[in-house]
Design a protein around this motif. Structure first.
Motif, mmCIF file in Angstrom:
data_model
loop_
_atom_site.group_PDB
_atom_site.id
_atom_site.type_symbol
_atom_site.label_atom_id
_atom_site.label_comp_id
_atom_site.label_asym_id
_atom_site.label_seq_id
_atom_site.Cartn_x
_atom_site.Cartn_y
_atom_site.Cartn_z
ATOM 1 N N LEU A 83 0.819 -1.204 0.000
ATOM 2 C CA LEU A 83 0.000 0.000 0.000
ATOM 3 C C LEU A 83 0.853 1.253 0.000
ATOM 4 C CD1 LEU A 83 -3.014 -0.503 2.366
ATOM 5 C CD2 LEU A 83 -2.839 -0.805 -0.073
ATOM 6 N N SER A 84 1.903 1.230 0.790
ATOM 7 C CA SER A 84 2.655 2.475 0.938
ATOM 8 C C SER A 84 3.709 2.650 -0.134
ATOM 9 C CB SER A 84 3.283 2.532 2.328
ATOM 10 O OG SER A 84 3.967 1.337 2.587
ATOM 11 N N GLN A 85 4.223 1.551 -0.670
ATOM 12 C CA GLN A 85 5.340 1.702 -1.595
ATOM 13 C C GLN A 85 4.953 1.579 -3.063
ATOM 14 O OE1 GLN A 85 8.122 -1.132 -0.131
ATOM 15 N NE2 GLN A 85 8.163 -0.117 1.858
ATOM 16 N N VAL A 86 4.188 0.544 -3.379
ATOM 17 C CA VAL A 86 3.946 0.284 -4.796
ATOM 18 C C VAL A 86 2.893 1.227 -5.366
ATOM 19 C CG1 VAL A 86 3.402 -1.465 -6.483
ATOM 20 C CG2 VAL A 86 4.529 -2.093 -4.353
ATOM 21 N N ALA A 118 -6.583 3.367 6.267
ATOM 22 C CA ALA A 118 -5.574 3.950 5.387
ATOM 23 C C ALA A 118 -4.418 4.573 6.156
ATOM 24 C CB ALA A 118 -6.227 5.007 4.498
ATOM 25 N N MET A 119 -4.580 4.757 7.462
ATOM 26 C CA MET A 119 -3.511 5.448 8.180
ATOM 27 C C MET A 119 -2.275 4.585 8.352
ATOM 28 S SD MET A 119 -5.519 7.498 11.027
ATOM 29 C CE MET A 119 -6.718 8.716 10.570
ATOM 30 N N LEU A 120 -2.482 3.271 8.318
ATOM 31 C CA LEU A 120 -1.352 2.348 8.378
ATOM 32 C C LEU A 120 -0.526 2.506 9.641
ATOM 33 C CD1 LEU A 120 0.036 2.208 4.758
ATOM 34 C CD2 LEU A 120 -1.427 0.606 5.918
ATOM 35 N N PHE A 165 -7.298 6.183 -0.490
ATOM 36 C CA PHE A 165 -8.299 5.783 0.489
ATOM 37 C C PHE A 165 -8.526 6.878 1.517
ATOM 38 C CE2 PHE A 165 -8.136 1.076 -0.353
ATOM 39 C CZ PHE A 165 -9.441 1.050 -0.756
ATOM 40 N N MET A 166 -7.434 7.531 1.896
ATOM 41 C CA MET A 166 -7.570 8.569 2.897
ATOM 42 C C MET A 166 -8.443 9.706 2.367
ATOM 43 S SD MET A 166 -4.361 9.743 5.117
ATOM 44 C CE MET A 166 -3.754 8.184 5.641
ATOM 45 N N LEU A 167 -8.167 10.056 1.117
ATOM 46 C CA LEU A 167 -8.938 11.130 0.495
ATOM 47 C C LEU A 167 -10.411 10.725 0.402
ATOM 48 C CD1 LEU A 167 -8.017 13.839 -0.647
ATOM 49 C CD2 LEU A 167 -8.296 12.839 -2.909
#
Lengths: 122, 549
Positions: free
Chosen positions: B277-280, B328-330, B287-289
């Motif tokens: 989620l964070s890298q690719v 989405a905050m992970l 999702f946050m938006l």
């Protein structure tokens, strides 16, 4: 894939509810064939044991799709049943007329539908 | 012997019950006991689910090989702490709502059809339970379809004929969504050759750059977003919730979208790893938006609705936004917020819908404008409604506060300050649309004119809200908050005695409908006060989901 997109297009564009169901079916069939194609191995036969060592197609996707087809059938059956009920309730299955009826209904007093004989039980 | 089959029992029991009811529905005697049988089935399922708690807490993940085929090849059922949370939620809520259906459903269907109704009902529950229990992604699709199909049927039962159209539209959108989901699974299967989620996770890690994976995940994400009614794809939800029978609305509002969210959690953290989620793909940001948009958009639309159920439905859209935001905050806090919000929102929203169901059952009123003085007629229902409303807004000591606290913490930890005002504004907007109802129910006179604030409608709505941003005092002693206290003879006894002369006598709903509503209200308080238990569980889950990093 093409079949999938065609079906999807049909569900969106067609105004007739039954045609939408057909489109949905087409879209699903597109996905089924996609799955089946992934199982294809070059120069392979059906996965039936005939004694020798042979290349055979991967049977698993076919099994999966069998399940998916069953799901699709029940969906279609239910959707068609629902269309019949809509026809009974509104007297039309054209989307444009339906939305007109709904609009008119909203402006007038919301009428209640008496619980009629056939409840949808899937 | 039964103990080793425990991980699957709670799924099987409702499914078998559904078949029994369907085939047995022909027999006359069974029609009489359909509800009792359903209750029994649901209770049994809940009991078997609760048996799982100690084992999961002590052993961690329990795996069950269906038909004794070993996991990577056969279908695996697995219960870990995340599934456990959802299983407990589903089974216990179903028990409460089943109690509620007994009387409330009588207005929607004739006794002859009750076995079929309960059959679909059990199929729905079984499908949801299957979704959260299975560890096989194709099996998940099948259960998704079981739950959706019976869900369409349950919506179509609704009283009005609009219910049919709502069901049809939901069917179209839902089926396209699940077909997309299936297509996505096809892509994943194509590159890995496996359908077991753990296996997928292990094999996919090397393939994160692969375009096939990206396409597959795009399809899956799209499909799931529709299923969980994420903001721009929520259009099926308001109609479906508005026209479904009241008990079903409560059930679906609290569970369907939640299970969709669960599936998203599963796919993103059980099939992929958080690093994907964070890298690719910047899916996290998207999702946050969307979550933030959902909170604002959903709440704003809820404010402009006049139909009670539709308003709550839009509020559901907003609440899904909170959960997705947490996802989405992970980070652990945000994730905990999201996870607990799954539970809290399910309980709170079920309570609200049940209370609204009570009002509709007794008075037939569905519009906000008609609710003047309803609290005098149905004090207990409105008490429950008020408590749940407070919990939804997020007043301290209620369930909603815990969630929002952790979401705010999470967004600060993630360094995304702009989310804090979104969360707070979302709560304020929720206060606006819920306060409208509470105000009318308690303070307005029956004749439609404003009893308390003699201001025009819109102004009083705004003023009542902005004047007191934390409206947690209206129960009983609401008079002191309001700028112009209502005549004291009306208020104090509107809650308990309710025998005040100007209003008609209390006419509450049957006990079988009142008790579930009150239970929900108590639960939404309890989840706020004794938040430690779910918090611990949620922390475990969040850490185990993110631990792979």
């Amino acid at each position: 894939m093409l079949v999938f997109i065609l079906g999807l297009y049909m569900t969106i564009v067609k105004g007739n509810l039954i045609k939408k169901v057909i489109g949905l079916n087409l879209a699903q069939t597109g996905v089924y064939t996609f799955f089946i194609l992934t199982a294809k191995v070059n120069e392979s036969t059906a996965p039936v044991y005939i004694g020798d060592e042979v290349r055979y197609a991967n049977p698993l996707p076919q099994v999966l799709i069998l399940t998916a087809i069953v799901v699709g059938i029940s969906l279609t059956a239910f959707a068609l049943g629902l269309v019949i009920r809509i026809y009974q309730a509104y007297g039309t299955i054209e989307e444009s007329e339906l939305s007109r009826l709904v609009q008119a209904n909203r402006e007038a007093q919301p009428s209640t539908l008496t619980p009629s004989s056939s409840g949808g039980e899937g | 012997m039964l103990a080793e089959h425990l991980p699957i029992l709670h799924v099987l029991i409702p499914l078998v019950g559904a078949i029994v009811l369907l085939t047995g529905g022909v027999l006359r005697p069974l029609r009489e006991v359909a509800w009792g049988l359903t209750m029994l089935v649901v209770l049994a399922s809940a009991v078997s689910a609760f048996q799982l708690i100690p084992r999961v807490l002590s052993e961690g993940r329990i795996s069950y090989a269906l038909g004794n085929w070993k996991p990577p090849y056969g279908i695996e059922y697995a219960v870990d702490s995340l599934s456990l949370l959802l299983i407990l939620l589903i089974t216990s809520l179903t028990v409460i709502i089943t109690l509620y259906t007994r009387h409330s459903i009588q207005r929607d269907i004739t006794p002859n059809q009750q076995p079929y109704f309960y059959s679909a009902y059990l199929l729905f529950v079984g499908g949801l339970l299957g979704m959260v229990t299975t560890a096989d992604i194709f099996n998940l699709y099948v259960f998704l379809e079981i739950a959706s199909l019976s869900g369409y049927a349950l919506i179509a039962i609704g009283r009005r004929r609009e219910a049919l159209l709502a069901s049809y539209n939901y069917l179209m959108i839902g089926t396209i969504a699940s077909t997309l989901f299936l297509l996505g699974i096809g892509y994943l299967y194509m590159i890995t050759g496996t359908l077991n989620m753990q296996d997928l996770q292990a094999r996919l890690e090397e393939l994160y750059g692969s375009r096939t994976l990206l396409v597959g995940m795009a399809f899956i994400t799209l499909g799931l977003s529709v299923k969980m009614a994420l903001f721009p794809l929520h259009t099926w939800l308001p109609n479906a919730y508005t026209y479904a029978p009241d008990a079903i609305t409560a059930l679906m509002a609290s569970l369907t979208t939640k299970v969709g969210v669960y599936t998203a959690f599963r796919v993103f953290f059980g099939v992929l790893k958080p690093s994907f989620l964070s890298q690719v793909v910047p899916l996290e940001e998207i999702f946050m938006l969307l979550g933030a948009l959902a909170i604002l958009g959903g709440s704003l639309m809820a404010i402009f609705q006049n139909n009670l159920k539709r308003m709550l439905a839009y509020s559901s859209v907003a609440q899904i936004g909170y959960i997705v935001l947490g996802l989405a905050m992970l980070n652990v806090s945000g994730m905990m917020g999201g996870l607990i919000h799954i539970v809290n929102h399910a309980v709170v929203k079920a309570g609200l819908f049940l209370a609204v169901g009570n009002i509709i059952y007794r008075t037939g009123l569905e519009e906000v404008d008609d609710l003047n003085q309803i609290a005098q007629q149905m004090p207990k229902t409105m008490l429950a409604f008020t408590v749940c409303a407070l919990a939804l807004i997020g007043v301290p000591l209620t369930a909603g506060f815990v969630t929002k606290w952790y979401l705010v913490l999470g967004s600060i930890e993630a360094g995304r300050w702009f989310l804090v005002p979104v969360i707070v504004v979302g709560a304020l907007l929720a206060a606006v649309y819920l306060w409208r109802i509470i105000e009318r129910a308690y303070f307005w006179s029956r004749k439609g004119g404003a009893l308390t604030p003699p201001a025009p409608l819109s102004a009083s709505r705004e003023g009542g809200e902005l004047g007191s941003p934390s409206p947690f005092t209206e129960r009983g002693q609401g008079g002191e908050v309001n700028p112009d206290p209502p005549s004291p003879t009306l208020l104090p006894n509107s809650e308990q005695e309710s025998q005040s002369p100007p209003a008609p006598k209390t006419s509450e709903v049957p006990l079988s409908m009142l008790i579930p509503t009150l239970v929900m209200a108590v639960l939404s308080l309890a989840l706020g006060i004794f938040a430690v238990l779910p918090l611990n569980l949620a922390e475990r889950i969040a850490k185990s989901l993110l631990g792979a990093e």
